[in-house]
Design an enzyme around this catalytic site. Structure first.
Site, PDB file in Angstrom:
ATOM      1  N   HIS A 146      38.461 127.952   8.270  1.00  0.00           N
ATOM      2  CA  HIS A 146      38.607 129.485   8.444  1.00  0.00           C
ATOM      3  C   HIS A 146      39.349 129.811   9.423  1.00  0.00           C
ATOM      4  O   HIS A 146      39.795 129.060  10.534  1.00  0.00           O
ATOM      5  CB  HIS A 146      36.888 129.667   8.769  1.00  0.00           C
ATOM      6  CG  HIS A 146      36.585 131.385   8.773  1.00  0.00           C
ATOM      7  ND1 HIS A 146      36.872 131.983   9.867  1.00  0.00           N
ATOM      8  CD2 HIS A 146      35.821 131.865   7.846  1.00  0.00           C
ATOM      9  CE1 HIS A 146      36.603 133.243   9.819  1.00  0.00           C
ATOM     10  NE2 HIS A 146      35.882 133.138   8.375  1.00  0.00           N
ATOM     11  N   ASP A 204      32.763 123.325  13.315  1.00  0.00           N
ATOM     12  CA  ASP A 204      32.368 124.787  13.030  1.00  0.00           C
ATOM     13  C   ASP A 204      31.243 124.757  11.971  1.00  0.00           C
ATOM     14  O   ASP A 204      31.364 124.266  10.953  1.00  0.00           O
ATOM     15  CB  ASP A 204      33.592 125.455  12.296  1.00  0.00           C
ATOM     16  CG  ASP A 204      33.403 126.585  11.828  1.00  0.00           C
ATOM     17  OD1 ASP A 204      31.949 127.245  11.749  1.00  0.00           O
ATOM     18  OD2 ASP A 204      34.327 127.209  11.425  1.00  0.00           O
ATOM     19  N   GLN A 237      28.917 127.905   8.314  1.00  0.00           N
ATOM     20  CA  GLN A 237      28.265 127.832   7.137  1.00  0.00           C
ATOM     21  C   GLN A 237      27.063 126.866   6.710  1.00  0.00           C
ATOM     22  O   GLN A 237      26.220 126.801   6.105  1.00  0.00           O
ATOM     23  CB  GLN A 237      29.295 127.525   6.115  1.00  0.00           C
ATOM     24  CG  GLN A 237      30.365 128.747   6.096  1.00  0.00           C
ATOM     25  CD  GLN A 237      29.774 129.963   5.328  1.00  0.00           C
ATOM     26  OE1 GLN A 237      28.629 130.043   4.826  1.00  0.00           O
ATOM     27  NE2 GLN A 237      30.278 131.012   5.895  1.00  0.00           N
ATOM     28  N   LYS A 262      24.595 134.461  10.370  1.00  0.00           N
ATOM     29  CA  LYS A 262      24.562 133.764   8.965  1.00  0.00           C
ATOM     30  C   LYS A 262      23.317 132.918   8.759  1.00  0.00           C
ATOM     31  O   LYS A 262      23.035 132.170   7.901  1.00  0.00           O
ATOM     32  CB  LYS A 262      25.783 132.927   9.098  1.00  0.00           C
ATOM     33  CG  LYS A 262      27.057 133.659   8.734  1.00  0.00           C
ATOM     34  CD  LYS A 262      28.361 132.899   8.818  1.00  0.00           C
ATOM     35  CE  LYS A 262      29.488 133.480   9.054  1.00  0.00           C
ATOM     36  NZ  LYS A 262      30.159 134.228   8.002  1.00  0.00           N
ATOM     37  N   CYS A 312      39.057 134.806   4.569  1.00  0.00           N
ATOM     38  CA  CYS A 312      39.786 134.191   5.922  1.00  0.00           C
ATOM     39  C   CYS A 312      39.987 132.589   5.748  1.00  0.00           C
ATOM     40  O   CYS A 312      39.647 131.874   6.642  1.00  0.00           O
ATOM     41  CB  CYS A 312      38.600 134.411   7.113  1.00  0.00           C
ATOM     42  SG  CYS A 312      38.006 136.075   7.127  1.00  0.00           S
TER      43      CYS A 312
HETATM   44  N1  PLP Z   1      33.760 129.675  10.458  1.00  0.00           N
HETATM   45  C1  PLP Z   1      33.433 129.708   9.400  1.00  0.00           C
HETATM   46  C2  PLP Z   1      33.285 128.350   8.321  1.00  0.00           C
HETATM   47  C3  PLP Z   1      32.706 130.788   8.651  1.00  0.00           C
HETATM   48  O1  PLP Z   1      32.562 130.986   7.261  1.00  0.00           O
HETATM   49  C4  PLP Z   1      32.981 132.027   9.532  1.00  0.00           C
HETATM   50  C5  PLP Z   1      32.654 133.510   8.766  1.00  0.00           C
HETATM   51  O2  PLP Z   1      32.483 133.731   7.706  1.00  0.00           O
HETATM   52  C6  PLP Z   1      33.413 131.989  10.883  1.00  0.00           C
HETATM   53  C7  PLP Z   1      33.765 130.872  11.242  1.00  0.00           C
HETATM   54  C8  PLP Z   1      33.486 133.277  11.657  1.00  0.00           C
HETATM   55  O3  PLP Z   1      32.043 133.479  12.097  1.00  0.00           O
HETATM   56  P1  PLP Z   1      31.831 135.098  12.753  1.00  0.00           P
HETATM   57  O4  PLP Z   1      32.686 136.095  11.939  1.00  0.00           O
HETATM   58  O5  PLP Z   1      30.538 135.099  12.574  1.00  0.00           O
HETATM   59  O6  PLP Z   1      32.472 134.678  14.184  1.00  0.00           O
END
Ligand code: PLP
Length: 411
Positions: free
Chosen positions: A127, A204, A207, A230, A369
């Protein structure tokens, strides 16, 4: 299987939003859970209860309300530590979300860890939240991002990944589950490699966290980040796990109240972690409500149910989407979470999502993203359906039926 579906139907009663109708009059079918999940009543009530009975600032008041708010906030840290199987609550830092968490880590590593020419090993499925913070570092210290490729089924190319570890690799930073494909990465195997080579390892888990239990120690992780929203919790709250002694090693991310020991005009000294990283008034109610969402998930819903039922939903969705002519399905590698991305040459993903919306189906279209991943897949964007334990097979049937109609209309 019938039992699992009946359980999901009962659990839906806990989510007021799911019972709304789309403005068209259709029942709302929410398949955008990778973007954010809905909140169970227990979480909503926790927010309301905090503001109606306990609201006060924390860590600095001697009055009972402040002490009670502090107790609940610190108890939330313990709940998160247990959720991640961390060795201590002191390894848990509350932040705004995954994005802020990775920026906090990147900011710290820039000052105490990276040298020009260092390499960061990532996967091709990251992401932007796990790409752009490293670009910001590279403006000051020329470090190089090395994305390990995926196989054509969306799984990590393990041979290539291992080959990309070099003596210059100074961080491995990977998503545990791709937000666009649902692919699960071999986190423990990567963590073991990183630990053997003494390379810091960041996961990270934005998900992964809502779908599968996490054990940061089994993952051999130095840093793990996720977002509350999430995980059926509120927005504005997220978590950084920092394995001891990273909390001591990294400098503070922001300065201000609550993160100091002493302030003079010419310098300040900082509190111990995690306070050192939590400058200013934190999202107090949100942290407490996040703890409630974790209790709800682990105690009321339960991982056994979530994993069994979401596996069933994932298989069911794959079978139904594969029946739609001309749809290309991405990310079939197993294990995977309940996220499906698909693409039709005949219909732009944005049109696809707009048509789905008219049928009351909330799906996501775009690059999610993850522009470098879209480039690797050679598509401008995909349509994504991402599921939660409150989704039903009948909702997947509605998705499949609408996809058949849309593709038929355009071809
Ligand atoms: N990393 C992953 C794999 C994501 O799916 C997302 C959000 O969709 C993020 C990071 C960013 O999360 P946030 O927007 O809650 O900071």
């Amino acid at each position: 299987m019938k039992d699992l579906v009946q359980r999901a139907e009962r659990l839906r009663a806990d989510f007021p939003l799911l019972h709304q109708r789309h403005p068209s009059g259709s029942p709302l079918i929410y398949l955008d859970n990778a973007a954010t999940t809905h909140k169970p009543r227990a979480v909503l009530q926790t927010l309301e209860r905090f503001y109606t009975t306990t609201n006060a600032n924390i860590h600095r008041g001697l009055h009972w309300l402040s002490q009670e708010a502090t107790r609940l906030y610190e108890e939330a840290r313990e709940v998160v530590a247990q959720f991640l199987q961390a060795a201590s609550p002191q390894e848990i830092v509350f932040v705004k979300g995954t994005t802020e968490g990775i920026n906090l880590i990147a900011h710290g590593l820039r000052q105490v860890h990276f040298q020009p020419g260092d390499e960061l090993l990532l996967t091709a499925a990251e992401h932007h939240a796990n790409i752009v913070p490293w670009h910001l570092i590279a403006r000051d210290i020329p470090v190089r991002l090395r994305p390990a490729p995926l196989r054509s089924d969306g799984g990590l190319d393990w041979e290539a990944f291992q080959q990309q570890i070099t003596p210059r690799t100074r961080l491995i930073a990977i998503t545990a589950m791709s937000n666009a494909l649902g692919t699960e990465m071999p986190v423990s195997a990567i963590g073991a490699l990183a630990r053997q080579r003494d390379i810091p390892f960041l996961v990270d888990a934005a998900q992964f966290a809502p779908h599968k239990p996490i054990n940061v120690q089994e993952w051999c992780a130095d840093f793990v980040v996720f977002s509350g929203h999430k995980l059926y919790g509120p927005t504005g709250i997220g978590v950084v796990y920092m394995r001891h002694p990273w909390g001591e090693t990294l400098p503070p991310y922001q300065g201000g109240g609550d993160m100091i020991v002493e302030v003079r005009w010419d310098s300040s000294t900082y509190a111990k972690p995690p306070q050192k990283f939590e400058a200013g008034t934190p999202p107090i109610a949100e942290a407490i409500a996040l703890a409630e969402s974790i209790r709800y998930l682990t105690q009321k819903v339960g991982w056994d149910f979530i994993q069994a039922y979401e596996q069933y939903l994932t298989d069911y969705a794959q079978a139904r989407i594969e029946e739609v002519p001309g749809l290309q399905l991405f990310g079939t590698a197993r294990p995977k979470g309940a996220i499906w991305s698909f693409y039709s040459e005949a219909v732009h993903p944005h049109d696809m999502a707009t048509f789905l919306d008219q049928a009351g189906i909330a799906a996501r279209a775009g690059h999610h993203c993850a522009q470098p991943l879209m480039e690797a897949l050679q598509v401008p964007a995909t349509t994504r359906a991402s599921l939660a334990f409150y989704n039903l097979p009948s909702e997947i049937d509605s998705l499949a039926q609408s996809l058949h109609q849309i593709v038929h209309f355009f071809v």
